[in-house]
Write a protein that holds these residues in place. Structure first.
Motif, short mmCIF file in Angstrom:
data_model
loop_
_atom_site.label_atom_id
_atom_site.label_comp_id
_atom_site.label_asym_id
_atom_site.label_seq_id
_atom_site.Cartn_x
_atom_site.Cartn_y
_atom_site.Cartn_z
N LEU A 182 0.85 -1.20 0.00
CA LEU A 182 0.00 0.00 0.00
C LEU A 182 0.88 1.25 0.00
N ILE A 183 0.71 2.07 -1.00
CA ILE A 183 1.42 3.35 -1.06
C ILE A 183 0.37 4.44 -0.84
N ALA A 184 0.47 5.10 0.33
CA ALA A 184 -0.55 6.07 0.73
C ALA A 184 0.07 7.46 0.81
N GLY A 185 -0.61 8.44 0.28
CA GLY A 185 -0.14 9.82 0.32
C GLY A 185 -0.94 10.63 1.32
N ASN A 186 -0.22 11.42 2.11
CA ASN A 186 -0.85 12.33 3.07
C ASN A 186 -0.53 13.75 2.63
N ASP A 227 -1.51 -1.22 -4.14
CA ASP A 227 -2.68 -0.44 -3.75
C ASP A 227 -2.24 1.01 -3.51
N LEU A 228 -2.99 1.94 -4.04
CA LEU A 228 -2.69 3.37 -3.84
C LEU A 228 -3.80 4.00 -3.01
N LEU A 229 -3.47 5.06 -2.31
CA LEU A 229 -4.45 5.83 -1.53
C LEU A 229 -3.92 7.26 -1.44
N ILE A 230 -4.80 8.21 -1.64
CA ILE A 230 -4.44 9.62 -1.42
C ILE A 230 -5.35 10.18 -0.34
N CYS A 231 -4.73 10.81 0.66
CA CYS A 231 -5.49 11.45 1.75
C CYS A 231 -5.33 12.96 1.61
N PRO A 232 -6.25 13.60 0.90
CA PRO A 232 -6.18 15.05 0.70
C PRO A 232 -6.86 15.75 1.88
N PRO A 233 -6.83 17.07 1.94
CA PRO A 233 -7.64 17.76 2.94
C PRO A 233 -9.11 17.39 2.78
N ALA A 234 -9.87 17.44 3.86
CA ALA A 234 -11.28 17.01 3.84
C ALA A 234 -12.08 17.78 2.79
N THR A 235 -11.68 19.03 2.54
CA THR A 235 -12.42 19.86 1.58
C THR A 235 -12.40 19.28 0.16
N LEU A 236 -11.41 18.44 -0.12
CA LEU A 236 -11.25 17.94 -1.50
C LEU A 236 -11.75 16.51 -1.69
N ILE A 237 -12.14 15.86 -0.60
CA ILE A 237 -12.47 14.43 -0.73
C ILE A 237 -13.60 14.20 -1.74
N ALA A 238 -14.67 14.96 -1.62
CA ALA A 238 -15.81 14.72 -2.51
C ALA A 238 -15.43 14.86 -3.98
N SER A 239 -14.61 15.88 -4.28
CA SER A 239 -14.29 16.11 -5.69
C SER A 239 -13.20 15.17 -6.21
N LEU A 240 -12.43 14.56 -5.30
CA LEU A 240 -11.35 13.67 -5.76
C LEU A 240 -11.75 12.19 -5.74
N ALA A 241 -12.82 11.87 -5.03
CA ALA A 241 -13.29 10.48 -5.02
C ALA A 241 -13.81 10.14 -6.41
N ILE A 256 7.57 6.35 -6.46
CA ILE A 256 7.64 5.53 -5.23
C ILE A 256 6.80 4.27 -5.41
N ALA A 257 5.62 4.44 -5.98
CA ALA A 257 4.74 3.27 -6.20
C ALA A 257 5.39 2.26 -7.14
N ARG A 258 6.09 2.75 -8.14
CA ARG A 258 6.77 1.84 -9.07
C ARG A 258 7.95 1.15 -8.41
N GLY A 314 -1.31 6.74 -14.25
CA GLY A 314 -0.01 6.07 -14.20
C GLY A 314 0.10 4.97 -13.17
N ALA A 315 -1.02 4.61 -12.53
CA ALA A 315 -0.97 3.64 -11.42
C ALA A 315 -0.40 2.31 -11.87
N PRO A 316 0.68 1.83 -11.20
CA PRO A 316 1.23 0.53 -11.57
C PRO A 316 0.33 -0.60 -11.09
N ASN A 317 0.43 -1.74 -11.73
CA ASN A 317 -0.36 -2.90 -11.31
C ASN A 317 0.24 -3.50 -10.04
N GLY A 318 -0.60 -4.15 -9.26
CA GLY A 318 -0.10 -4.94 -8.14
C GLY A 318 0.21 -4.15 -6.89
#
Ligand code: PEP
Length: 240
Positions: free
Chosen positions: A6-10, A35-49, A236-238, A29-33
């Motif tokens: 799991l590669i998670a961004g804060n 898991d990615l996760l991005i944790c943006p500010p709460a204000t952006l969650i709805a528009s980035l989901a 980093i994910a690659r 550009g997400a590589p296979n195999g």
């Protein structure tokens, strides 16, 4: 037991509407195999989901709703598309006096909303210099993870406080020792310990990612600064 990396961004308190371009580029550009996760500010969650990259929150309250001005509940994060939430990040522990007990009270709220809890632990420089890192992290784990943690509902992030945003990283031996210690402590409490992912966080960058992510019991990374640019995050994910 297989643990998917799991590669998670804060993103911390960074990012505006225009940052959607970074999430779109990560999706492209997400590589296979991995898991990615991005944790943006709460204000952006709805528009980035729903852009092809799972989205998480950076903190939640322990209550579902109520008179907690300025706070956000796990249910509210889930309602706008989050699938995970970071709890107990060292910046919250330090700036807002979030204790292990408070972290522990947030986790069931995350689970109740269907979110994976990313539970952060890590020692200060002073604690490491005094040879107390393993004990400090052990105590944080004991106090911050409630009963009921599983491989699906919880991820542990080991983030030495002194490595966050500083460009400093522990030695490979120190990371190896700490992650083995965390795995052993999880095994003493949770039936699914072998399947629970333990991330490393703290100045993880494209140029050190391959070496750190190859360490035994390092099941991915939690990335601050280098998650803000899709190019760095994907590098980093690659490397994983
Ligand atoms: C973090 O804040 O979780 C973090 C690891 O930050 P950085 O990668 O910038 O050190």
């Amino acid at each position: 037991m297989i643990r998917r990396t799991l590669i998670a961004g804060n993103w911390k308190m960074n990012g505006l509407s225009a940052s959607a371009v970074e999430v779109n580029a990560i999706a492209d550009g997400a590589p296979n195999g991995v898991d990615l996760l991005i944790c943006p500010p709460a204000t952006l969650i709805a528009s980035l989901a729903n852009r092809g990259v799972p989205i998480g929150g950076q903190n939640c309250h322990s209550e579902v709703k109520g008179a907690y001005t300025g706070d956000v509940s796990a249910d509210q994060l889930a309602d706008v598309g989050a699938v995970a939430v970071i709890v107990g990040h060292s910046e919250r522990r330090q700036e807002y006096e979030v204790t292990d007990a408070i972290v522990c009270s947030k986790v069931p709220a995350a689970w109740g909303a269907g979110l994976t809890a990313i539970i952060c632990v890590g020692e200060t420089k002073e604690q490491r210099d005094h040879g107390a890192a393993l004990d400090v992290v052990g105590a944080q784990l004991a106090g911050s993870i409630p009963d009921g943690a599983t491989a699906a509902n919880s991820v542990i992030a080991y983030e030495p406080v002194w490595a966050i945003g500083t460009g400093l990283v522990p030695s490979i031996n120190d990371i190896t020792e700490m992650h083995a210690h965390i795995r052993a402590q999880l095994a003493g409490r949770f039936a699914e310990a072998k399947g629970m992912r333990i991330l490393y966080g703290g100045s993880l960058k494209p140029d050190n990612a391959a070496e750190i992510l190859a360490i035994e019991n390092v099941d991915g990374g939690l990335i601050g600064g280098a998650s803000l640019k899709a190019e760095d995050f994907l590098a980093i994910a690659r490397a994983a």
